[in-house]
Design a protein around this motif. Structure first.
Motif: not given
Length: 463
Positions: A223-243
């Motif tokens: 997994i590239h990015m994992k959020f576990d047991g969190c609250e209040g998350v802003l994710i923006e303008e990311l580039s995630i890439s794998s084959p």
């Protein structure tokens, strides 16, 4: 009177002379970076000035601003091979103790660190600014024996932090993908049994009020990015890439996490673009491009007869291309709990297999036995879903539990045409109840009318 006027003019002349002859320059005052406004977060990383040479008497400060902690001032080499773990840990400890601090990993460096937990609590307003390259050791053979091989970069018990920058997180995942216990990586395309852990690249655990923006994240072992047991998350303008064939490389995975916004990002990988696990609610996904991938998925849920609770998920204005699935809800037989309040709207499909799918018979193999209990799926809408599909599978598939039907499914303005070949005009439904607000392409007539469960029956699935 003339004497008084004369003395006045002499005093004025002396004053002007003194002011003109004074060698005093005005000073410009620069205010420190203020704590970010969570309601209107800044999407681009702030333009920090170049770091000055470190003060020999104060190795923790890399510039004239005492709130910037440059990892190179703590001993990081950044040559792509030297272990810079201790320098990052020291810089984190120093930055964590200062309000509105910036941990800076500057551009033109490639930093290598081993599995590390950056723990809090820290002072508010902390920024982890990555402008260079950050990467783990190159594959399982280089992984330190004493380190966890299930996770690499972990942020634990952090509140009010921003992870941003113009840099790249390089996962060095290729050697992990080629392990013989990975799907189709053994002899003659088989999969060998045995332990096969691979690290998730970035994990936020038990944290709140987080912003992740602007970064490029690629080639994760898992997994590239994992959020576990969190609250209040802003994710923006990311580039995630794998084959496309990299196994289990979910882009963003949420679990037991609430109040999340994922915006304006591009994700291409070998598994779910975004996966939403149990315990998630109030998730808003908008302007995300997925593909190739396995689409945007809720689940899998209810594995090993567990309870799963997911509610209030919205996916809007997304583009999904060249993917094995489009928008999907997947649950195991035998689970309990509910999935409710799900909206998929304004989604463009391009050559997608299984564009719209609810699968309550999710299983890794054909050996899963039938069970009577199930996660209750209700209040799911699919509106303005258009584009093309791969004709190997029907574009719409609603396979609901024999004993716990899916209810209140709504379809409106669904228009899906074959990317090539002839139209598959036989959408699949099993124990699925709902409403067709407009005619669909291809036509779907298999949704059943009505409410098959009474209020008392529905209430047993409440979370």
């Amino acid at each position: 009177m003339e004497l008084i006027h004369g003395l006045f003019f002499i005093w004025v002349a002396v004053t002007i002379f003194i002011l003109n002859s004074s060698n005093v320059e005005g000073r410009t005052h620069f205010h420190k970076k203020q704590k970010s406004n969570k309601e209107n977060p800044v999407s681009q990383p702030p333009p920090y000035p170049p770091a000055n040479p470190p003060d020999q008497n104060d190795p923790g400060n890399s510039s004239s601003d005492p709130c910037i902690f440059d990892v190179t001032s703590f001993g990081a080499v950044g040559d792509g091979s030297t272990d810079d773990t201790d320098a990052f840990r020291s810089a984190w400890k120093a930055a964590c103790a200062v309000e509105s601090a910036v941990l800076l990993a500057p551009s033109d460096y490639s930093f290598t660190i081993t599995s590390t937990i950056f723990s809090g609590p820290c002072n508010p307003g902390l920024v982890f600014q990555l402008d260079g390259v950050l990467m783990p050791p190159d594959g399982p053979d280089c992984w330190p024996k004493g380190d966890s091989n299930k996770q690499w970069l972990v942020f634990y018990r952090i509140d009010d932090m921003t992870f941003t920058g113009s840099g790249t997180i390089e996962g060095n995942g290729e050697k992990w993908w080629e392990l013989p216990c990975k799907p189709h990586r053994g002899p003659q395309g088989t999969t060998l049994p045995g332990p096969c852990d691979s690290p998730a690249l970035i994990r936020f655990f038990m944290s709140s009020n987080l912003v992740v923006s602007g970064l490029r994240i690629q080639n994760s072992p898992q997994i590239h990015m994992k959020f576990d047991g969190c609250e209040g998350v802003l994710i923006e303008e990311l580039s995630i890439s794998s084959p496309k064939l990299s196994p289990n490389t979910d882009g963003i995975h949420l679990e037991n996490t609430k109040s999340v916004g994922i915006y304006n990002s591009m994700i291409a990988n070998g598994d779910d673009c975004v996966s939403i696990g149990t315990g998630c609610s109030n998730v808003d996904i908008e302007n995300v491009t997925c593909g190739p991938s396995h689409g945007i998925s809720i689940g899998s849920l209810g594995v090993h007869n567990s309870q799963a609770c997911v509610s209030n998920i919205a996916v809007r204005n997304a583009f999904i291309k060249d993917s094995d699935n489009g928008v999907r809800i997947k649950t195991w037989q035998g689970g309990t709990g509910s999935v409710t309040g799900i909206a998929f709207e304004n989604i463009q499909m391009d050559n997608v297999r299984n564009c719209i799918i609810i699968d309550q018979y999710y299983c890794f193999s054909k050996g899963c036995r039938n069970q009577t209990s199930a996660v209750f799926v209700t209040d799911v809408s699919f509106r303005n879903i258009k584009g093309t599909y791969d004709v190997r599978s029907p574009p719409m598939h609603f396979a609901c539990s024999d004993t716990v039907p899916c209810t209140n499914i709504t379809l409106s303005e669904v228009e899906l045409l074959p990317a090539e070949g002839e139209m598959v005009d036989d959408p699949f439904c099993w124990n699925a109840y709902g409403t067709l607000e407009t005619l669909s392409i291809p036509p779907i007539t298999c949704l059943q009318d009505g409410e098959p469960l009474s209020y008392s029956e529905r209430s047993i699935y409440d979370c």
